[in-house]
Design a protein around this motif. Sequence first.
Motif, PDB file in Angstrom:
ATOM      1  N   UNK A   1      37.291  61.993  45.051  1.00  0.00           N
ATOM      2  CA  UNK A   1      38.452  61.280  45.590  1.00  0.00           C
ATOM      3  C   UNK A   1      38.945  60.243  44.588  1.00  0.00           C
ATOM      4  N   UNK A   2      40.239  59.983  44.633  1.00  0.00           N
ATOM      5  CA  UNK A   2      40.847  58.971  43.774  1.00  0.00           C
ATOM      6  C   UNK A   2      40.286  57.607  44.157  1.00  0.00           C
ATOM      7  N   UNK A   3      39.949  56.774  43.180  1.00  0.00           N
ATOM      8  CA  UNK A   3      39.438  55.435  43.508  1.00  0.00           C
ATOM      9  C   UNK A   3      40.466  54.659  44.346  1.00  0.00           C
ATOM     10  N   UNK A   4      40.013  53.944  45.352  1.00  0.00           N
ATOM     11  CA  UNK A   4      40.946  53.245  46.255  1.00  0.00           C
ATOM     12  C   UNK A   4      41.900  52.298  45.528  1.00  0.00           C
ATOM     13  N   UNK A   5      41.434  51.602  44.482  1.00  0.00           N
ATOM     14  CA  UNK A   5      42.301  50.643  43.787  1.00  0.00           C
ATOM     15  C   UNK A   5      43.388  51.337  42.965  1.00  0.00           C
ATOM     16  N   UNK A   6      43.284  52.679  42.784  1.00  0.00           N
ATOM     17  CA  UNK A   6      44.295  53.407  42.032  1.00  0.00           C
ATOM     18  C   UNK A   6      45.238  54.207  42.920  1.00  0.00           C
ATOM     19  N   UNK A   7      45.048  54.115  44.236  1.00  0.00           N
ATOM     20  CA  UNK A   7      45.994  54.760  45.158  1.00  0.00           C
ATOM     21  C   UNK A   7      47.293  53.965  45.131  1.00  0.00           C
ATOM     22  N   UNK A   8      48.431  54.641  45.033  1.00  0.00           N
ATOM     23  CA  UNK A   8      49.701  53.923  44.905  1.00  0.00           C
ATOM     24  C   UNK A   8      49.971  52.905  46.013  1.00  0.00           C
ATOM     25  N   UNK A   9      49.643  53.216  47.256  1.00  0.00           N
ATOM     26  CA  UNK A   9      49.900  52.260  48.328  1.00  0.00           C
ATOM     27  C   UNK A   9      49.035  51.010  48.158  1.00  0.00           C
ATOM     28  N   UNK A  10      47.794  51.188  47.737  1.00  0.00           N
ATOM     29  CA  UNK A  10      46.920  50.033  47.503  1.00  0.00           C
ATOM     30  C   UNK A  10      47.402  49.225  46.306  1.00  0.00           C
TER      31      UNK A  10
END
Length: 165
Positions: A9-18
């Motif tokens: 999974x994409x790291x949470x800090x690199x998700x666009x919404x985050x």
Amino acid sequence: MERRTPTVAIPPEQRPFNEYQQLRSSYFFRWATVEPRVYLGTILAVWSVAWIVSGPVAAWSFPPGRMPWQFLVGGAGGAGIILGLVLLRLYLGWSYVHTRLLSASVHYEETGWYDGSFWTKPAEDLAKDRLVVEYQVAPVMRRLRRTLAALALFYAVEALLCWLM
């Protein structure tokens, strides 16, 4: 690089919404989202503080006692350059998040710069991100573009004044 849906999974800090939430909550970038009176007040404050640097340079070039108008125009222009750099940084930060929110797939780094991959957003995330762009990010981008255009007009007037003097 090939586009593929990663198994990790994409790291949470690199998700666009985050990334958008982090940008919106940061002290510097939040400045572009405040009410218009506070926004303009902050622009004037940055421009005024920039005179600390541009004023002495203008005074060295144009002694205020002998050349007051040239001093004022030169100092204002120098302070405007500093303000322009600050506004450009604001614009680039918001533009980066704008682009990542609109994209159906985004690049991310798994463990470092050398092993990035692409993440294809689920339809729900894409729809949510595009709503955020439409109602939250686009107005900020319009405000920053208008401000940069006003600064460009300020520079045109400055150039005209320099030419006339």
